[in-house]
Design a protein around this motif. Structure first.
Motif, PDB file in Angstrom:
ATOM      1  N   LEU A 163      58.212  27.223  16.051  1.00 48.12           N
ATOM      2  CA  LEU A 163      59.059  26.408  15.179  1.00 48.12           C
ATOM      3  C   LEU A 163      58.346  25.112  14.826  1.00 48.12           C
ATOM      4  CD1 LEU A 163      62.500  26.826  17.014  1.00 48.12           C
ATOM      5  CD2 LEU A 163      61.564  28.208  15.165  1.00 48.12           C
ATOM      6  N   LYS A 164      58.692  24.552  13.673  1.00 45.69           N
ATOM      7  CA  LYS A 164      58.025  23.331  13.221  1.00 45.69           C
ATOM      8  C   LYS A 164      58.319  22.152  14.144  1.00 45.69           C
ATOM      9  CE  LYS A 164      58.101  24.778   8.428  1.00 45.69           C
ATOM     10  NZ  LYS A 164      59.091  24.960   7.367  1.00 45.69           N
ATOM     11  N   ASN A 165      59.561  22.099  14.628  1.00 43.60           N
ATOM     12  CA  ASN A 165      59.912  20.947  15.473  1.00 43.60           C
ATOM     13  C   ASN A 165      60.276  21.372  16.893  1.00 43.60           C
ATOM     14  OD1 ASN A 165      59.760  18.867  13.433  1.00 43.60           O
ATOM     15  ND2 ASN A 165      61.450  19.999  12.495  1.00 43.60           N
ATOM     16  N   LEU A 217      52.647  47.109  19.371  1.00 43.49           N
ATOM     17  CA  LEU A 217      53.296  46.755  18.107  1.00 43.49           C
ATOM     18  C   LEU A 217      54.430  45.809  18.499  1.00 43.49           C
ATOM     19  CD1 LEU A 217      53.175  47.272  15.102  1.00 43.49           C
ATOM     20  CD2 LEU A 217      54.606  49.276  15.408  1.00 43.49           C
ATOM     21  N   LEU A 218      54.093  44.517  18.602  1.00 44.30           N
ATOM     22  CA  LEU A 218      55.013  43.556  19.216  1.00 44.30           C
ATOM     23  C   LEU A 218      55.200  42.302  18.375  1.00 44.30           C
ATOM     24  CD1 LEU A 218      53.434  43.337  22.808  1.00 44.30           C
ATOM     25  CD2 LEU A 218      55.499  44.589  22.237  1.00 44.30           C
ATOM     26  N   VAL A 219      56.412  41.731  18.456  1.00 46.29           N
ATOM     27  CA  VAL A 219      56.583  40.330  18.060  1.00 46.29           C
ATOM     28  C   VAL A 219      56.308  39.540  19.331  1.00 46.29           C
ATOM     29  CG1 VAL A 219      58.177  38.554  17.280  1.00 46.29           C
ATOM     30  CG2 VAL A 219      58.310  40.838  16.305  1.00 46.29           C
ATOM     31  N   SER A 220      55.238  38.746  19.321  1.00 46.38           N
ATOM     32  CA  SER A 220      54.829  38.067  20.537  1.00 46.38           C
ATOM     33  C   SER A 220      55.501  36.704  20.690  1.00 46.38           C
ATOM     34  CB  SER A 220      53.306  37.928  20.529  1.00 46.38           C
ATOM     35  OG  SER A 220      52.886  37.209  21.649  1.00 46.38           O
ATOM     36  N   GLU A 221      55.335  35.849  19.682  1.00 43.09           N
ATOM     37  CA  GLU A 221      55.884  34.493  19.763  1.00 43.09           C
ATOM     38  C   GLU A 221      56.412  34.056  18.410  1.00 43.09           C
ATOM     39  OE1 GLU A 221      52.565  32.074  20.860  1.00 43.09           O
ATOM     40  OE2 GLU A 221      52.889  32.351  23.005  1.00 43.09           O
ATOM     41  N   ILE A 222      57.350  33.133  18.448  1.00 39.02           N
ATOM     42  CA  ILE A 222      57.813  32.502  17.214  1.00 39.02           C
ATOM     43  C   ILE A 222      57.606  30.998  17.393  1.00 39.02           C
ATOM     44  CG2 ILE A 222      59.790  32.088  15.695  1.00 39.02           C
ATOM     45  CD1 ILE A 222      60.925  34.788  16.849  1.00 39.02           C
ATOM     46  N   MET A 276      56.741  20.671  17.674  1.00 37.54           N
ATOM     47  CA  MET A 276      56.512  22.131  17.641  1.00 37.54           C
ATOM     48  C   MET A 276      57.048  22.769  18.926  1.00 37.54           C
ATOM     49  SD  MET A 276      52.916  24.179  17.288  1.00 37.54           S
ATOM     50  CE  MET A 276      52.760  24.669  18.994  1.00 37.54           C
ATOM     51  N   SER A 277      57.815  23.835  18.788  1.00 37.00           N
ATOM     52  CA  SER A 277      58.224  24.551  20.004  1.00 37.00           C
ATOM     53  C   SER A 277      57.937  26.043  19.835  1.00 37.00           C
ATOM     54  CB  SER A 277      59.715  24.316  20.287  1.00 37.00           C
ATOM     55  OG  SER A 277      60.462  24.699  19.173  1.00 37.00           O
ATOM     56  N   VAL A 278      57.692  26.654  20.967  1.00 41.64           N
ATOM     57  CA  VAL A 278      57.298  28.065  20.944  1.00 41.64           C
ATOM     58  C   VAL A 278      58.363  28.910  21.639  1.00 41.64           C
ATOM     59  CG1 VAL A 278      55.573  29.738  21.718  1.00 41.64           C
ATOM     60  CG2 VAL A 278      54.843  27.467  20.979  1.00 41.64           C
ATOM     61  N   ILE A 279      58.803  29.955  20.954  1.00 44.19           N
ATOM     62  CA  ILE A 279      59.736  30.890  21.579  1.00 44.19           C
ATOM     63  C   ILE A 279      58.933  32.143  21.951  1.00 44.19           C
ATOM     64  CG2 ILE A 279      61.818  32.275  21.254  1.00 44.19           C
ATOM     65  CD1 ILE A 279      62.577  30.305  18.980  1.00 44.19           C
ATOM     66  N   THR A 280      58.913  32.469  23.228  1.00 45.92           N
ATOM     67  CA  THR A 280      58.194  33.674  23.641  1.00 45.92           C
ATOM     68  C   THR A 280      59.117  34.871  23.479  1.00 45.92           C
ATOM     69  OG1 THR A 280      56.950  32.362  25.207  1.00 45.92           O
ATOM     70  CG2 THR A 280      56.910  34.740  25.534  1.00 45.92           C
ATOM     71  N   VAL A 281      58.675  35.875  22.751  1.00 49.01           N
ATOM     72  CA  VAL A 281      59.530  37.013  22.446  1.00 49.01           C
ATOM     73  C   VAL A 281      59.022  38.287  23.134  1.00 49.01           C
ATOM     74  CG1 VAL A 281      60.609  38.369  20.615  1.00 49.01           C
ATOM     75  CG2 VAL A 281      60.015  35.975  20.182  1.00 49.01           C
ATOM     76  N   GLU A 282      57.787  38.673  22.851  1.00 46.49           N
ATOM     77  CA  GLU A 282      57.153  39.879  23.425  1.00 46.49           C
ATOM     78  C   GLU A 282      58.066  41.102  23.330  1.00 46.49           C
ATOM     79  OE1 GLU A 282      53.962  40.139  24.284  1.00 46.49           O
ATOM     80  OE2 GLU A 282      53.585  37.995  23.991  1.00 46.49           O
ATOM     81  N   ARG A 283      58.610  41.338  22.137  1.00 47.67           N
ATOM     82  CA  ARG A 283      59.485  42.507  21.964  1.00 47.67           C
ATOM     83  C   ARG A 283      58.832  43.564  21.107  1.00 47.67           C
ATOM     84  NH1 ARG A 283      65.429  40.714  20.233  1.00 47.67           N
ATOM     85  NH2 ARG A 283      65.483  42.816  19.382  1.00 47.67           N
ATOM     86  N   LYS A 284      59.036  44.808  21.481  1.00 52.48           N
ATOM     87  CA  LYS A 284      58.508  45.919  20.679  1.00 52.48           C
ATOM     88  C   LYS A 284      59.212  45.923  19.325  1.00 52.48           C
ATOM     89  CE  LYS A 284      57.659  50.001  22.711  1.00 52.48           C
ATOM     90  NZ  LYS A 284      57.990  51.187  23.551  1.00 52.48           N
TER      91      LYS A 284
END
Lengths: 114, 226
Positions: free
Chosen positions: A112-114, A105-110, B1-9
């Motif tokens: 962003l548009k830019n 049960l994870l937030v994996s990635e976010i 586009m940029s990606v932020i890796t979080v992998e948080r419970k």
């Protein structure tokens, strides 16, 4: 309906991970949800939409990556993709197994548009 | 586009507070049980039976979680144990923060055994650690023998299953050996008790086990005689 609590926690994590000025730039939040997590993705998405309405995050989308319930048998050594929750090895019948995945049960990635 | 890796419970915050609760309870030598079940399985009845049998031997406190009303808390308070009521006003489960606030209203130095009676619900409470030593799931024979398969997460996360209302077996469509088999398919290590809070059958066995677990840390206990 614990999905609402889960949704609030997801938004908290997004706010902690992204600088405030970039919140409206969030294009997509990628979530990993295991088959044994007890979370219904459709309810979760509904809750996320409801609580982000009229906020900087209202245009963000969500992608749910489903993580299957997989059990590894310590007797025969094989992995099996069992019906959610059943830990008995479907190949040899052993109860001596370990859960490899399905509780996520994870937030994996976010993204962003830019 | 940029990606932020979080992998948080997602529930990391809840888990963190639960860990603080666990630490505080451990420091005070409190054995804590998170009691879970469907609505109407008999959690409160089990508490009443348990407290009346061993309440004079073990210092018990209770946190009562309910969606609405403090009816259960009032029932339990009749047995002269400290009770803190949490009314969730609609929420379907207890969270660690609510329990933390409740614990602060208890005298932990005078508590050996703490029951947290969760909201009646086999789904949502399964995912929320409260800081307990173990979850104990109550299932009653009137619910049928397929409950463990339908709600695997709860049975997976519990250490003990108490089958209540065994006095009703002749009248309901529940194969108790199938119920146990189904539960063991989900959790082979599950400890199982069969009880009836109405007839009192099985309550002594459950209470003996409970006392051994609460007091086991300090003394070697032979079977209690009541």
């Amino acid at each position: 309906m614990h999905e609402l609590s889960i949704a609030k926690n997801i938004i908290e994590i997004v706010k902690e991970s992204v600088e405030e000025k970039d919140l409206s730039e969030v294009d997509k939040v990628v979530l990993k949800i295991g088959d044994l997590s007890g979370v219904v993705p459709a309810s979760l998405l509904f809750s996320l939409e409801a609580i982000t309405n009229n906020t900087e995050l209202e245009n963000a989308g969500y992608e749910v990556i489903n993580v299957p319930f997989i059990v590894k048998c310590n007797t025969c050594g094989k992995e099996s993709n069992n019906e959610a929750g059943i830990v008995r090895c479907t190949l040899c019948g052993s109860n001596d197994t370990g859960i490899i995945s399905g509780n996520e049960l994870l937030v994996s990635e976010i993204i962003l548009k830019n | 586009m940029s990606v932020i890796t979080v992998e948080r419970k997602i529930l990391a915050k809840n888990d963190e507070i639960a860990e603080q609760n666990r630490e505080l309870l451990k420091q005070n030598d409190v054995f804590t049980i998170n009691l879970v079940s469907s609505p109407g399985s008999g959690k409160t009845s089990l508490l009443e039976k348990t407290i009346s049998l061993i309440g004079s031997k073990v210092n018990i406190s209770v946190i009562e979680g309910d969606v609405q009303t403090s009816l259960d808390a009032e029932r339990v308070a009749n047995y002269n144990v400290p009770v803190v009521s949490i009314v969730t006003n609609g929420a379907c489960h207890l969270e660690a923060k609510l329990v933390q606030d409740a614990i602060n209203n208890l005298d932990l130095a005078k508590t050996e055994l703490l029951f947290i009676e969760n909201v009646g619900n086999l789904v949502c409470p399964a995912g929320f650690d409260l800081g307990e030593e173990m979850k104990i799931v109550v299932v009653s024979t009137t619910e049928g023998d397929d409950k463990p398969l339908k709600y695997p997460k709860m049975f997976r996360n519990s250490d003990v299953m108490i089958i209540n209302k065994i006095d009703l077996i002749p009248y309901v469509n529940c194969d108790i050996s199938k119920l146990k088999d189904n539960a063991l398919l989900i959790n082979p290590g599950l400890k199982i008790f069969e009880v009836s809070c109405t007839s009192g059958e099985g309550i002594k066995e459950w209470c003996n086990w409970l006392i051994e677990n609460v007091k086991g840390k300090y003394i070697h206990q032979t079977q209690l005689v009541y």
